[in-house]
Write a protein that holds these residues in place. Sequence first.
Motif, PDB file in Angstrom:
ATOM      1  N   GLY A 266      68.547  15.528  57.009  1.00 34.12           N
ATOM      2  CA  GLY A 266      68.506  16.977  56.968  1.00 34.12           C
ATOM      3  C   GLY A 266      68.025  17.598  58.262  1.00 34.12           C
ATOM      4  N   THR A 267      67.585  16.753  59.191  1.00 30.70           N
ATOM      5  CA  THR A 267      67.124  17.244  60.493  1.00 30.70           C
ATOM      6  C   THR A 267      68.008  16.677  61.601  1.00 30.70           C
ATOM      7  OG1 THR A 267      64.844  17.441  59.686  1.00 30.70           O
ATOM      8  CG2 THR A 267      65.159  17.372  62.078  1.00 30.70           C
ATOM      9  N   TYR A 271      72.398  16.148  55.588  1.00 34.53           N
ATOM     10  CA  TYR A 271      71.743  15.730  54.353  1.00 34.53           C
ATOM     11  C   TYR A 271      72.774  15.383  53.286  1.00 34.53           C
ATOM     12  CZ  TYR A 271      68.524  15.662  50.417  1.00 34.53           C
ATOM     13  OH  TYR A 271      67.800  15.276  49.326  1.00 34.53           O
ATOM     14  N   ASP A 392      62.661  19.460  57.782  1.00 32.17           N
ATOM     15  CA  ASP A 392      63.297  20.466  56.933  1.00 32.17           C
ATOM     16  C   ASP A 392      62.597  20.613  55.587  1.00 32.17           C
ATOM     17  OD1 ASP A 392      64.056  17.950  55.988  1.00 32.17           O
ATOM     18  OD2 ASP A 392      65.984  18.684  55.244  1.00 32.17           O
ATOM     19  N   ILE A 410      62.739  23.661  59.744  1.00 34.83           N
ATOM     20  CA  ILE A 410      64.137  24.087  59.792  1.00 34.83           C
ATOM     21  C   ILE A 410      64.509  24.564  58.397  1.00 34.83           C
ATOM     22  CG2 ILE A 410      66.508  23.375  60.239  1.00 34.83           C
ATOM     23  CD1 ILE A 410      65.369  21.183  62.028  1.00 34.83           C
ATOM     24  N   GLY A 411      64.876  25.814  58.280  1.00 34.67           N
ATOM     25  CA  GLY A 411      65.213  26.361  56.971  1.00 34.67           C
ATOM     26  C   GLY A 411      64.213  27.432  56.572  1.00 34.67           C
ATOM     27  N   THR A 420      59.382  28.718  62.392  1.00 37.47           N
ATOM     28  CA  THR A 420      60.465  28.582  61.419  1.00 37.47           C
ATOM     29  C   THR A 420      61.758  28.855  62.171  1.00 37.47           C
ATOM     30  OG1 THR A 420      59.045  29.345  59.624  1.00 37.47           O
ATOM     31  CG2 THR A 420      61.424  29.361  59.233  1.00 37.47           C
ATOM     32  N   SER A 423      67.840  26.148  62.909  1.00 40.73           N
ATOM     33  CA  SER A 423      68.499  24.899  63.294  1.00 40.73           C
ATOM     34  C   SER A 423      67.554  24.059  64.140  1.00 40.73           C
ATOM     35  CB  SER A 423      69.775  25.186  64.102  1.00 40.73           C
ATOM     36  OG  SER A 423      69.445  25.835  65.324  1.00 40.73           O
TER      37      SER A 423
END
Length: 434
Positions: A266-267, A271, A392, A410-411, A420, A423
């Motif tokens: 997810g980073t 994901y 994330d 991220i997110g 925050t 991306s």
Amino acid sequence: MKTVIMAGGRGTRISSVASDIPKPMIKIDGVPVLEREICCLREQGFTDLILTVSHMSEQIISYFGDGSRFGVSIEYYVEEKPLGNAGALFKLRDKLDGDFLLLNADAVFDIDFNRFVEYHRQKGGLVTLFTHPNSHPYDSGLLLADSDGRVEKWLAKEDERPQWYRNRVNAGLHVISPEALDMSGIDGDSVGTERDGKIVKADLDRQILKPLCGTGKMFCYDSPEYVKDMGTPDRYEAVCRDFANGVVQAKNLRSKQRAIFLDRDGTLNKYVGFLRNIDEFELADDAAEAVKLINASGCLAIVATNQPVIARGEVTFDELSEIHNKMETLLGHDGAYLDGIYFCPHHPHKGYEGEIPELKIECDCRKPKAGMLLKAAVEFNIDLSESWMIGDGENDILAGKAAGCRTALIGSGSFGQDITADSLIEAVRRITVQ
């Protein structure tokens, strides 16, 4: 410990920079590269030096003399005729009464040699090779090793290589036992003599080191420290810039390092839930660009990832290693590299078919705990207060905070993070411009 420095190169590829002096005398910020090597060694207690010289050797001998002016002791072996890049070692064999450092005089480096030597002694092998990741592993010589660092294969850049491989490049710095010379089968007395109309030479890689692959007697020492060949004008200009900007000195592991820790799923990669199949691994669209930015910043790029699929029996250690090899290969294709990968194989919750009981434990490494980051801090001498954790999810942020790092999410969500971002590349840009 003696240090042998091979200083006989002609430097034909860099002749446009300096054609009237031997390659080791080319200056980096006003000081000959060989002098910089000698000073780096002296500062760490390596003062017993042997220089093997050939091309324009009188200039090197005249400048350095017996070494006393530089706080070291220097002996010379002058190659009157070419002996190959290891021939002089056989002529010096009687002087090599224990493990020795073998370095090239045309490399720009600043490394913690005592750490390198201590690793060699701990492993107990005949040879330890200094290895590091670089931005072009696809056209570099690679070393394939087992989980304990034993070298299994040595791949030249023209050799066929696995589809996925670790970014582990031979840097040309060695700790060698004289026993490795004795085991090579080379008759030292014959080196330099004429046979069938040709002078007998000795090749370090082909005849001494490569035959040790797979024997358990040769190890890799992985390090992010600065080692670069300055053999072409472009490379020479690059190392001059790096030296002027302080990059060379800062990468020495005696100095505190800054790191950017990265979550994996997810980073760095897209994901897909619990990733069990290597075919499902795909880098995030901005991953390579973000890691390249970290590389350029001087920070270490280190992955810290929970992998409960190991404890659950869904992925083996070998399969996880291959997934990580794919990650490194794909990043390398785009000129990016990771300095380290840490993973937690544990999972405390039981009841999975095929689970591995000894891994179903409460551990100190599974995020949100900070174990992986703390381990990396010891191994890379990282100042965690000057470092970042990017991920994330909440566990990434909590692990970073527990280690004393600043954190970036991220997110969306609010877990006490400092940044925050939408991306990975945005987060890295905001961190590296500070």
